[in-house]
Design an enzyme around this catalytic site. Structure first.
Site, PDB file in Angstrom:
ATOM      1  N   LYS A  44       0.837  -1.210   0.000  1.00 53.31           N
ATOM      2  CA  LYS A  44       0.000   0.000   0.000  1.00 53.31           C
ATOM      3  C   LYS A  44       0.868   1.255   0.000  1.00 53.31           C
ATOM      4  CE  LYS A  44      -2.607  -0.892   3.699  1.00 53.31           C
ATOM      5  NZ  LYS A  44      -3.679  -0.642   4.683  1.00 53.31           N
ATOM      6  N   LYS A  46       2.835   2.159   2.258  1.00 55.50           N
ATOM      7  CA  LYS A  46       2.798   2.751   3.594  1.00 55.50           C
ATOM      8  C   LYS A  46       3.910   2.142   4.427  1.00 55.50           C
ATOM      9  CE  LYS A  46      -1.883   4.183   4.763  1.00 55.50           C
ATOM     10  NZ  LYS A  46      -2.946   4.090   5.773  1.00 55.50           N
TER      11      LYS A  46
END
Ligand code: C2G
Length: 132
Positions: A44, A46
């Site tokens: 993601k 992240k």
């Protein structure tokens, strides 16, 4: 028993997370949170400050959360819903429309995000504070 599920990274826990968890729990009697693994976070794009284990322990301490399971990929949701007999899937409305396909398996609910707070904002504010 009416079971609810929601997904997320939940890093640097803040009131936006607590609010979605509290509201999600109100759709049933039991809330499962699928928390993104460190590897899935990388997918993601992240990078969580807290590790998966730390984020899992923090979520398990929240009164609205009944169970925490790992989220390893985008594809596991249908299986999670079926395996856990989930009745309601809840996400913040930044995801509105993205998970409508789950409507064949359970109710799909998007709830308004809490404005003015995010993990990214917290990191930016802390950086600014440190620089004085
Ligand atoms: N959220 C919110 N208000 C905020 C911040 C987050 O309501 N101010 C909600 C998001 O909408 C999401 C949940 O809190 O429903 C978790 O947010 P994140 O940890 O950012 O999760 P995300 O990266 O969106 O992961 O498969 C789904 C993904 O794992 C979702």
């Amino acid at each position: 028993m009416k079971k609810v599920i929601t997904y997320g990274t939940f890093d640097l826990l803040h009131i936006g997370h607590i609010s979605i968890l509290r509201r999600a729990r109100e759709f049933g009697d039991y809330l499962i949170v699928a928390i993104s693994s460190d590897e899935f976070n990388a997918l993601k794009s992240k990078k969580a400050y807290y590790s998966f284990e730390q984020r899992k322990s923090i979520l398990e301490a929240i009164r609205y959360v009944d169970e925490v399971i790992p989220e390893y990929n985008w594809e596991q949701k249908i299986n999670d819903i079926q395996e856990n007999n989930v009745d309601v899937f809840v996400m913040g409305d930044d995801w509105k429309g993205q998970f409508d396909f789950l409507g064949n398996h359970c109710e799909v609910v998007y709830l308004p995000r809490t404005v003015g707070i995010s993990t990214t904002q917290i990191k930016q504010d802390l950086h600014r504070m440190e620089k004085g």
